[in-house]
Design a protein around this motif. Sequence first.
Motif, PDB file in Angstrom:
ATOM      1  N   UNK A 300      34.668 -22.569 -52.853  1.00  0.00           N
ATOM      2  CA  UNK A 300      34.907 -22.464 -51.403  1.00  0.00           C
ATOM      3  C   UNK A 300      33.713 -22.998 -50.621  1.00  0.00           C
ATOM      4  N   UNK A 301      32.496 -22.547 -50.996  1.00  0.00           N
ATOM      5  CA  UNK A 301      31.309 -22.867 -50.199  1.00  0.00           C
ATOM      6  C   UNK A 301      30.965 -24.353 -50.242  1.00  0.00           C
ATOM      7  N   UNK A 302      31.039 -24.961 -51.420  1.00  0.00           N
ATOM      8  CA  UNK A 302      30.625 -26.363 -51.534  1.00  0.00           C
ATOM      9  C   UNK A 302      31.636 -27.330 -50.912  1.00  0.00           C
ATOM     10  N   UNK A 303      32.818 -26.824 -50.578  1.00  0.00           N
ATOM     11  CA  UNK A 303      33.816 -27.663 -49.899  1.00  0.00           C
ATOM     12  C   UNK A 303      33.922 -27.361 -48.410  1.00  0.00           C
ATOM     13  N   UNK A 304      32.982 -26.586 -47.878  1.00  0.00           N
ATOM     14  CA  UNK A 304      32.988 -26.270 -46.447  1.00  0.00           C
ATOM     15  C   UNK A 304      32.647 -27.499 -45.604  1.00  0.00           C
ATOM     16  N   UNK A 305      33.214 -27.534 -44.432  1.00  0.00           N
ATOM     17  CA  UNK A 305      32.790 -28.498 -43.423  1.00  0.00           C
ATOM     18  C   UNK A 305      32.026 -27.756 -42.345  1.00  0.00           C
ATOM     19  N   UNK A 306      31.918 -28.333 -41.144  1.00  0.00           N
ATOM     20  CA  UNK A 306      31.256 -27.665 -40.026  1.00  0.00           C
ATOM     21  C   UNK A 306      31.955 -26.327 -39.777  1.00  0.00           C
ATOM     22  N   UNK A 307      31.186 -25.231 -39.781  1.00  0.00           N
ATOM     23  CA  UNK A 307      31.760 -23.888 -39.713  1.00  0.00           C
ATOM     24  C   UNK A 307      30.939 -23.011 -38.776  1.00  0.00           C
ATOM     25  N   UNK A 308      31.566 -21.951 -38.220  1.00  0.00           N
ATOM     26  CA  UNK A 308      30.807 -20.977 -37.427  1.00  0.00           C
ATOM     27  C   UNK A 308      29.705 -20.350 -38.274  1.00  0.00           C
ATOM     28  N   UNK A 309      28.590 -20.030 -37.648  1.00  0.00           N
ATOM     29  CA  UNK A 309      27.436 -19.526 -38.399  1.00  0.00           C
ATOM     30  C   UNK A 309      27.760 -18.232 -39.140  1.00  0.00           C
ATOM     31  N   UNK A 310      28.532 -17.317 -38.517  1.00  0.00           N
ATOM     32  CA  UNK A 310      28.865 -16.056 -39.169  1.00  0.00           C
ATOM     33  C   UNK A 310      29.647 -16.295 -40.454  1.00  0.00           C
ATOM     34  N   UNK A 311      30.495 -17.325 -40.447  1.00  0.00           N
ATOM     35  CA  UNK A 311      31.292 -17.643 -41.633  1.00  0.00           C
ATOM     36  C   UNK A 311      30.404 -18.193 -42.747  1.00  0.00           C
ATOM     37  N   UNK A 312      29.439 -19.039 -42.374  1.00  0.00           N
ATOM     38  CA  UNK A 312      28.499 -19.586 -43.357  1.00  0.00           C
ATOM     39  C   UNK A 312      27.699 -18.453 -44.001  1.00  0.00           C
ATOM     40  N   UNK A 313      27.212 -17.521 -43.169  1.00  0.00           N
ATOM     41  CA  UNK A 313      26.427 -16.391 -43.676  1.00  0.00           C
ATOM     42  C   UNK A 313      27.256 -15.550 -44.643  1.00  0.00           C
ATOM     43  N   UNK A 314      28.480 -15.222 -44.244  1.00  0.00           N
ATOM     44  CA  UNK A 314      29.342 -14.381 -45.072  1.00  0.00           C
ATOM     45  C   UNK A 314      29.644 -15.038 -46.420  1.00  0.00           C
ATOM     46  N   UNK A 315      30.037 -16.301 -46.389  1.00  0.00           N
ATOM     47  CA  UNK A 315      30.387 -16.998 -47.627  1.00  0.00           C
ATOM     48  C   UNK A 315      29.164 -17.199 -48.516  1.00  0.00           C
ATOM     49  N   UNK A 316      28.010 -17.462 -47.899  1.00  0.00           N
ATOM     50  CA  UNK A 316      26.781 -17.612 -48.678  1.00  0.00           C
ATOM     51  C   UNK A 316      26.423 -16.318 -49.386  1.00  0.00           C
ATOM     52  N   UNK A 317      26.566 -15.194 -48.686  1.00  0.00           N
ATOM     53  CA  UNK A 317      26.280 -13.892 -49.289  1.00  0.00           C
ATOM     54  C   UNK A 317      27.229 -13.608 -50.447  1.00  0.00           C
ATOM     55  N   UNK A 318      28.516 -13.865 -50.237  1.00  0.00           N
ATOM     56  CA  UNK A 318      29.507 -13.609 -51.289  1.00  0.00           C
ATOM     57  C   UNK A 318      29.264 -14.497 -52.511  1.00  0.00           C
TER      58      UNK A 318
END
Length: 410
Positions: A300-318
């Motif tokens: 999921x994370x390595x296929x992200x595009x431009x995203x809201x910061x809260x979403x980046x933080x959440x996915x990075x933590x997971x």
Amino acid sequence: MQSQAQEIIPLSTYQKFVIFILAITQFSVILDFMVMSPLGDLLMKSMDLTPKQFGIAVSAYAFSAGISGLLTAGFADKFDRKKLLLFFYTGFVIATFFCGLAHTYPLLVTARIITGLFGGVIGSISMAIITDLFEIKQRGRVLGFVQMGFGASQVLGIPISLYIANKWGWQSPFLMVAGLGALIVTAIILRMQPVTAHLAVQHDRNAVDHLLHTLKRRKYRIGFSATALLAIGGFMMMPFSSAFAINNLHVTEKQLPFLFMVSGICSLIIMPMIGRLSDKIDKFVLFAIASGWSIIMVFIYTNLGVSPFWEVVLLNVLMMMGIMSRIIPSTALVTALPEMQDRGAFMSINASLQQIAGGAAAAVGGMIVVQAHKQSPLEHYNTLGYVMITITAICVFMLYRVKLLTKKKD
């Protein structure tokens, strides 16, 4: 009987001190290496480096650390482990200081090579000390706390490092680590007791024979293979994580320290929990669950595009939850393989192969990832994710073999 086998064995006051000193030692060594990742975007822009050049700067440390571990493996069991720790950690502190004095790319690479020669052995010495001083039923907790150095480096070290790097230049974090290291050297000299129990069961082999003896043992080679594979995926992705976050996900430079800090806080909470859990349930089952989780989140994370910061933080933590939760059960299983008289050599070779595999992964990662210019998005970062997913699946099989070997030994 089963419940008694799973009872938590208490730690003595001195054991708690050893855990603390090894944890803070690991914190400084990990920070020295980890800080290269968040400084990646700053370094690449200030020195006008390509991803390939930056990958070489990262892998220089890893390759030299791997070579150092192989060179020291033969005599790692011939000396007091405290003296070995003190020698290599002092060298690491001095070399890190010189990293802070580097002002050109060739000087930086040279300084990182020297730092790796000393720093790459410290983790294996620490693991040998842990294996000597703590029973197998204590090691999950011990590793949980010692591995908190990773989380602490993100919570405290990386945000502070980024702050002072933005204020005084990218060299300043290395000077900070060297200053902390000088205090740790003093604590080791004054408080740590000699670790010499392994000297009573030594064979009369020279360094080369001891190294070859350790390499020849089939069960050891399976452990080495599992450790090397575990290192490859993480080392491929990690050096380019800050550049991916800034250029692809549009995380700002001010938000970047917060991203690392949140991941670090979660690691500080999760690692002790995983450590205690690994002392209570099957370590391989825990590893397999964490591996499955990390595969999903990496995709999921390595296929992200431009995203809201809260979403980046959440996915990075997971994602980090899965990746970090693999480390403790896998390390606890692998460290159960060697006999006492082989532990120093085993840990040195194990750490060496881990570093060499990681260095190769960082170098290859720099060849896969492409950036057209300084401000453009990284291309093919998701390819690194697919490679990590494949290797993670193979690691599950390899660690199952390690589990069978440890059961046979027991």
